[in-house]
Design a protein around this motif. Structure first.
Motif, PDB file in Angstrom:
ATOM      1  N   MET A 281      14.857  17.549  20.098  1.00  0.00           N
ATOM      2  CA  MET A 281      15.541  18.298  21.154  1.00  0.00           C
ATOM      3  C   MET A 281      15.812  19.731  20.714  1.00  0.00           C
ATOM      4  SD  MET A 281      16.053  16.452  23.863  1.00  0.00           S
ATOM      5  CE  MET A 281      15.974  14.728  24.346  1.00  0.00           C
ATOM      6  N   ALA A 282      16.274  19.892  19.483  1.00  0.00           N
ATOM      7  CA  ALA A 282      16.585  21.230  18.971  1.00  0.00           C
ATOM      8  C   ALA A 282      15.326  22.089  18.914  1.00  0.00           C
ATOM      9  CB  ALA A 282      17.219  21.127  17.587  1.00  0.00           C
ATOM     10  N   ALA A 283      14.228  21.512  18.423  1.00  0.00           N
ATOM     11  CA  ALA A 283      12.974  22.264  18.335  1.00  0.00           C
ATOM     12  C   ALA A 283      12.467  22.644  19.718  1.00  0.00           C
ATOM     13  CB  ALA A 283      11.929  21.445  17.582  1.00  0.00           C
ATOM     14  N   SER A 284      12.539  21.715  20.660  1.00  0.00           N
ATOM     15  CA  SER A 284      12.058  21.995  22.019  1.00  0.00           C
ATOM     16  C   SER A 284      12.929  23.035  22.714  1.00  0.00           C
ATOM     17  CB  SER A 284      12.014  20.708  22.845  1.00  0.00           C
ATOM     18  OG  SER A 284      13.314  20.164  23.015  1.00  0.00           O
ATOM     19  N   ASP A 285      14.185  23.154  22.295  1.00  0.00           N
ATOM     20  CA  ASP A 285      15.094  24.165  22.855  1.00  0.00           C
ATOM     21  C   ASP A 285      14.980  25.505  22.139  1.00  0.00           C
ATOM     22  OD1 ASP A 285      16.012  22.372  24.677  1.00  0.00           O
ATOM     23  OD2 ASP A 285      17.907  21.936  23.664  1.00  0.00           O
TER      24      ASP A 285
END
Length: 323
Positions: free
Chosen positions: A59-63
């Motif tokens: 999630m962090a990477a995709s954000d």
């Protein structure tokens, strides 16, 4: 700021609860499929206990926050060894009898060294991520082979007992497998949003938030599992949870995050400070578990040393931020 803090608290609580349901559902489903208990414990449960780190980092990477993803992975490994095994050993000293775990520990050290080789140049490319995920595949194949070649290992005996005490109907297992995964995604989204908002409000980097708050929160399932296992006398499960989780954190968590959003500029502190601390703690864990002339164990004194390392590391991070 208040809303972000609430999101983190709710995200943590839901993350821990949903991770537990997901692992139980996955383990029970695998049991109904006829998989041996040793494989369920080493692969299914090992994967499941790292699910919070994997989902949060993805999630962090995709954000667009790959530093948070990297900090979560490295920080979780530091938390797993220093805080989780430290606290667990103080409550109930951990004796290591499983030969499987003793063979996994050098592999964990090798994985840590390999990750350092990839991080040393200050970036994490898509190709680096592919190498990490390829390493994960190799580790899974080795785990299956090792588990099947060592029937009657102490770890298998403990997994047999644990899985029998947590049996559930097939339909219920499928429900919690699916529901646990959905809630993991929702709670991870809440946690990442809250963490990024607080980091922005405080002027703290995503990396530091990932190394501290997020790493602690995503490691709570391992903390609960290890303490409960040690108090029940399932010492090899207690340490096996940590060893397996740490391998998955490096190979799967960093690998998945790197595929989603490669990191072009990694702070030198990641290698010089965070990776180095992770390596030292991993080597310490291997020395304690092997014993070298005595029964491999983590006693209360060694547990105190590990816990002190956690406090010192986080104290250094706080002082570095305030400086």
């Amino acid at each position: 700021m208040l809303l972000a803090s609430v999101a983190i608290i709710v995200g943590f609580a839901l993350l821990v609860w949903s991770a537990d349901r997901f692992v139980e559902g996955a383990a029970a489903t695998a049991g109904h499929a006829g998989l041996p208990s040793i494989l369920i414990g080493m692969v299914i449960v090992g994967f499941g206990t790292s699910a919070p780190e994997m989902v949060v980092s993805a999630m962090a990477a995709s954000d667009g926050s790959p530093d948070l993803a990297l900090g979560n992975a490295l920080g979780s490994n530091i938390v797993n060894i220093s805080l989780i095994l430290g606290v667990t050993a103080i409550i109930a000293p951990i004796a290591v009898q499983s030969q499987i775990i003793k063979r996994e520990l050098p592999l964990l050290v090798a994985v840590v060294l390999f990750s350092g080789f990839l991080l040393y140049d200050g970036n994490l490319t898509f190709f680096d991520a592919i190498l990490l995920l390829s390493g994960l595949l190799a580790f899974l194949v080795w785990s299956i082979y090792s588990g099947m070649k060592n029937p009657g290992d102490a770890l298998e005996t403990e997994f047999d007992s644990e899985l029998k005490s947590h049996s559930m109907a097939f339909g219920k297992a499928i429900f919690w497998l699916a529901a646990g995964l959905i809630l993991l995604i929702i709670s991870s989204r809440l946690l990442v949003w809250g963490a990024v908002e607080i980091a922005s409000a405080l002027g703290v980097s995503d990396l530091i938030i990932g190394l501290t708050i997020v790493a602690l929160g995503t490691s709570l399932p391992e903390l609960a599992a290890s303490i409960i296992a040690a108090k029940k006398g399932e010492h090899d499960i207690a340490i096996g949870n940590v060893v397996g989780s740490n391998v998955f954190n490096i190979l799967a968590v960093v690998g998945i995050a790197g595929m989603i959003e490669p990191i072009s500029t990694i702070s030198p502190a990641v290698f010089n400070r965070d990776w180095s601390v992770m390596l030292v703690l991993t080597v310490m864990l291997m020395i304690m578990a092997y014993g070298f002339g005595r029964q491999g164990r983590i006693n209360r004194v060694e547990g105190t040393v590990l816990l002190s390392a956690y406090v010192a590391y986080n104290g250094y991070l706080v002082m570095d931020v305030l400086a």
